[in-house]
Write an enzyme that holds these catalytic residues in place. Structure first.
Site, short mmCIF file in Angstrom:
data_model
loop_
_atom_site.label_atom_id
_atom_site.label_comp_id
_atom_site.label_asym_id
_atom_site.label_seq_id
_atom_site.Cartn_x
_atom_site.Cartn_y
_atom_site.Cartn_z
CE1 TYR A 190 -0.02 10.36 2.89
CE2 TYR A 190 -1.00 10.38 5.08
CZ TYR A 190 -1.07 10.05 3.74
OH TYR A 190 -2.19 9.41 3.26
CE LYS A 248 0.01 6.89 5.40
NZ LYS A 248 -1.29 6.78 4.75
CD GLU A 254 -4.77 1.80 -1.84
OE1 GLU A 254 -4.46 1.48 -0.68
OE2 GLU A 254 -4.08 2.55 -2.54
CG LEU A 265 -0.30 2.87 1.90
CD1 LEU A 265 0.77 3.79 1.33
CD2 LEU A 265 -1.07 3.57 3.00
#
Ligand code: PDD
Length: 313
Positions: free
Chosen positions: A36, A155, A187, A211
């Protein structure tokens, strides 16, 4: 218009979000077998809502699709037309465009099915302003071990590890969980994390463990352009905890200062100079980037809203 009165795009058609349906056998539903993107579209000038760094989002979509071996079902121009089409169909000045591609519908079997058409879904939602309170006072975060898989660079819609970590933040009076793997910063549950030390902007390298955020890249680009020293390297837990400033970045939240970590103040306990400068530069970067979108719309021509596979506008 309320968010749930939106028009969405599903497999070649613009239809009411409330009527959109996919099969229970969709591999997105059964396995989380899909990828996505979330593209922020700001109201950069009266009557003009523009996606920020649209091409970069579609470059990342290409990389995610390639990583999970789903052929991209649409051309780049059709994706750009789809973004333009969704923006045009909604009255909200600020919109967040969500899109996902799953491997498609098939009898349940872990093995990739042959000859299946990917499911393409996209929608726009109103994108609320980042709360003033968070810009002015920052936000609280907590830390947790990063227990996710080793392909956080994809993702993927398989977000259970991220969902559990976001919920952990909320249940600990915070808005984000900062993840540490083997003692090093990776992250946030749905953000990238950067720090400022002695005036230098620092963040972990873009490896398989995080990411590659579009906002992360934008922040580095603008910081470098303004002459702020930048470094990309491993950040240990102790360095994180003693940072002058900690920042989170994402398409939805843009850049926010984390002013409390695990209940303790970060630096002065208030957003610092680094944050204030980057935040202002970022607002300008969105306006500058809108010129690229204008050029895309012109290039796509009057039919910018018509997707070439014959989708009604
Ligand atoms: N999340 N890291 C993770 C795990 C994320 O889920 C996100 C974004 C980011 C920031 O990436 P970007 O700057 O490209 O938005 C980093 C999106 C917004 C979401 O899942 O809603």
């Amino acid at each position: 218009m309320e968010w749930n009165e939106a028009t969405c795009y599903l497999n070649g058609e613009f239809i009411a979000l409330a009527r959109a349906q996919v099969s229970v056998l969709d591999r997105g539903f059964i396995f989380g077998d899909g990828v996505y993107e979330v593209i922020p579209c700001d109201h950069v000038q009266p009557g003009f809502t523009a996606p920020f760094r649209a091409r970069e989002h579609f470059d990342r979509l290409d990389r995610s699709l390639a990583a999970v071996r789903i052929a991209n079902p649409m051309s780049r121009d059709d994706w750009l037309r789809l973004v333009a089409g969704l923006i045009a169909r909604h009255p909200w000045p600020r919109q967040s465009i969500y899109l996902q591609v799953t491997r498609g519908v098939a009898k349940r079997d872990h093995v990739f099915p042959a000859g299946v058409t990917p499911t393409v879904f996209a929608m726009s939602s109103p994108w609320p302003e980042v709360p003033k309170e968070q810009i002015e006072r920052g936000t609280a975060a907590v830390t947790h071990a990063d227990e996710r898989w080793l392909h956080c660079d994809i993702k993927s819609t398989s977000l259970l590890g991220n969902v559990l970590m976001k919920q952990y933040a909320i249940e600990h009076d915070a808005t984000e969980t900062v993840l540490l793997r083997d003692g090093f910063l990776t992250e946030g549950s749905s953000t990238n994390i950067l720090i400022v030390r002695n005036g230098t902007l620092l963040a972990p390298r873009k490896t398989n463990l995080i990411l590659p955020g579009i906002t992360y890249d934008a922040v580095f680009d603008i910081a470098r352009a303004h002459g702020m020293p930048c470094e990309v390297r491993a950040i240990g837990a102790a360095e994180l905890r003693t940072a002058d400033e900690i920042l989170l970045s994402s398409s939805g939240r843009e850049v926010i200062a984390i002013t409390r970590l695990d209940g303790k103040p970060v630096g002065s306990g208030m957003p610092g100079e680094g944050f204030r400068r980057i935040h202002a530069w970022y607002q300008q970067a969105k306006r500058d980037d809108a010129a690229r979108w204008r050029a895309e719309l012109q290039r796509l021509g009057g039919g910018a809203l018509a997707i070439s596979s014959g989708i009604p506008t």
